[in-house]
Scaffold this motif. Sequence first.
Motif, mmCIF file in Angstrom:
data_model
loop_
_atom_site.group_PDB
_atom_site.id
_atom_site.type_symbol
_atom_site.label_atom_id
_atom_site.label_comp_id
_atom_site.label_asym_id
_atom_site.label_seq_id
_atom_site.Cartn_x
_atom_site.Cartn_y
_atom_site.Cartn_z
ATOM 1 N N MET A 1 0.796 -1.095 0.200
ATOM 2 C CA MET A 1 -0.139 0.423 -0.320
ATOM 3 C C MET A 1 1.197 1.086 0.074
ATOM 4 N N SER A 2 0.341 2.308 -1.011
ATOM 5 C CA SER A 2 1.559 3.087 -1.103
ATOM 6 C C SER A 2 0.772 4.362 0.149
ATOM 7 N N GLU A 3 1.873 5.224 0.959
ATOM 8 C CA GLU A 3 1.430 6.224 1.240
ATOM 9 C C GLU A 3 1.765 7.399 0.898
ATOM 10 N N VAL A 4 0.522 7.962 1.163
ATOM 11 C CA VAL A 4 1.132 9.309 0.588
ATOM 12 C C VAL A 4 0.938 10.254 1.543
ATOM 13 N N ALA A 5 1.668 11.458 1.282
ATOM 14 C CA ALA A 5 1.854 12.479 2.044
ATOM 15 C C ALA A 5 1.104 13.341 2.093
ATOM 16 N N VAL A 6 0.392 14.115 3.025
ATOM 17 C CA VAL A 6 -0.768 14.881 2.823
ATOM 18 C C VAL A 6 -0.618 15.964 3.041
ATOM 19 N N PRO A 7 -0.962 17.263 2.344
ATOM 20 C CA PRO A 7 -1.365 18.963 2.300
ATOM 21 C C PRO A 7 -1.642 19.057 3.608
ATOM 22 N N ASP A 8 -1.695 20.383 4.414
ATOM 23 C CA ASP A 8 -2.565 20.564 5.654
ATOM 24 C C ASP A 8 -4.014 21.150 5.272
ATOM 25 N N GLU A 9 -3.703 21.313 4.845
ATOM 26 C CA GLU A 9 -5.161 21.434 3.703
ATOM 27 C C GLU A 9 -5.590 20.675 2.141
ATOM 28 N N ILE A 10 -6.786 20.701 1.980
ATOM 29 C CA ILE A 10 -7.822 18.912 0.928
ATOM 30 C C ILE A 10 -8.616 21.156 0.452
ATOM 31 N N CYS A 11 -8.251 21.553 0.049
ATOM 32 C CA CYS A 11 -9.988 22.298 -0.045
ATOM 33 C C CYS A 11 -9.561 23.036 -1.723
ATOM 34 N N LEU A 12 -10.664 23.942 -1.370
ATOM 35 C CA LEU A 12 -11.161 24.104 -2.859
ATOM 36 C C LEU A 12 -9.685 24.421 -3.767
ATOM 37 N N ARG A 13 -9.190 25.748 -2.913
ATOM 38 C CA ARG A 13 -7.550 26.236 -3.162
ATOM 39 C C ARG A 13 -7.024 25.963 -3.978
ATOM 40 N N ASN A 14 -5.858 24.155 -3.408
ATOM 41 C CA ASN A 14 -5.602 23.184 -3.585
ATOM 42 C C ASN A 14 -5.920 21.930 -4.551
ATOM 43 N N ALA A 15 -7.390 21.653 -4.841
ATOM 44 C CA ALA A 15 -7.991 20.444 -5.266
ATOM 45 C C ALA A 15 -7.920 20.178 -6.657
ATOM 46 N N ARG A 16 -7.213 20.836 -7.081
ATOM 47 C CA ARG A 16 -6.477 20.315 -8.376
ATOM 48 C C ARG A 16 -5.710 19.655 -8.394
ATOM 49 N N ASP A 17 -5.026 20.643 -8.387
ATOM 50 C CA ASP A 17 -3.518 19.864 -8.009
ATOM 51 C C ASP A 17 -3.741 18.276 -7.214
ATOM 52 N N TRP A 18 -4.560 17.944 -6.393
ATOM 53 C CA TRP A 18 -4.407 17.012 -5.753
ATOM 54 C C TRP A 18 -6.019 16.076 -6.095
ATOM 55 N N ALA A 19 -6.637 16.742 -6.724
ATOM 56 C CA ALA A 19 -7.491 15.541 -8.441
ATOM 57 C C ALA A 19 -6.057 14.770 -8.816
ATOM 58 N N GLU A 20 -5.114 15.731 -9.632
ATOM 59 C CA GLU A 20 -4.120 15.297 -10.339
ATOM 60 C C GLU A 20 -3.497 14.078 -9.716
ATOM 61 N N ARG A 21 -3.187 14.521 -8.480
ATOM 62 C CA ARG A 21 -1.895 13.660 -8.040
ATOM 63 C C ARG A 21 -2.453 12.535 -7.299
ATOM 64 N N LEU A 22 -3.806 12.280 -7.022
ATOM 65 C CA LEU A 22 -4.528 11.203 -7.112
ATOM 66 C C LEU A 22 -4.793 10.403 -7.513
ATOM 67 N N ALA A 23 -4.879 11.073 -9.026
ATOM 68 C CA ALA A 23 -5.565 10.470 -10.477
ATOM 69 C C ALA A 23 -4.085 9.669 -10.874
ATOM 70 N N THR A 24 -3.150 9.904 -10.472
ATOM 71 C CA THR A 24 -2.160 9.721 -11.207
ATOM 72 C C THR A 24 -2.023 8.190 -10.660
ATOM 73 N N LEU A 25 -2.334 8.625 -8.766
ATOM 74 C CA LEU A 25 -1.223 7.351 -7.668
ATOM 75 C C LEU A 25 -2.777 6.249 -7.931
ATOM 76 N N VAL A 26 -3.871 6.455 -8.121
ATOM 77 C CA VAL A 26 -5.763 5.932 -8.235
ATOM 78 C C VAL A 26 -5.065 4.783 -9.649
ATOM 79 N N VAL A 27 -5.250 5.609 -11.177
ATOM 80 C CA VAL A 27 -5.566 4.813 -11.941
ATOM 81 C C VAL A 27 -4.272 3.781 -12.359
ATOM 82 N N THR A 28 -2.603 3.705 -11.300
ATOM 83 C CA THR A 28 -1.955 2.866 -11.645
ATOM 84 C C THR A 28 -2.932 1.494 -11.803
ATOM 85 N N GLY A 29 -3.565 1.172 -10.243
ATOM 86 C CA GLY A 29 -4.146 0.477 -9.260
ATOM 87 C C GLY A 29 -3.125 -0.009 -7.991
#
Length: 105
Positions: free
Chosen positions: A1-29
């Motif tokens: 299981m991949s442990e992912v370092a999280v930001p201090d916040e996950i909000c509208l302000r940084n959602a796009r960046d985190w969406a891309e980062r999580l999508a990259t991790l998740v689509v690898t299976g």
Amino acid sequence: MSEVAVPDEICLRNARDWAERLATLVVTGADVSLDGWRFTAVDVAGVQLLMSAHRTAQHLGARFSVRLAVSGALHDALVKLGVADADGRPILDSHPFALQPGQAA
């Protein structure tokens, strides 16, 4: 299981960046795990992003989980949005959140 370092916040302000980062991790299976108790700010965009990553992982046969503390920003957001009860227990049948009673925010 991949442990992912999280930001201090996950909000509208940084959602796009985190969406891309999580999508990259998740689509690898790969199985992905986050320490949700580390968040200091979470809004509806952040909760939606975590739920979406979970659903995508399920569709691909992978796991996406978020460890949830009994208090803190993520806990408060889930309760306010009706995703968890007042004790922080998720009330949905399918969700990525795993309550970790030993963790305090």
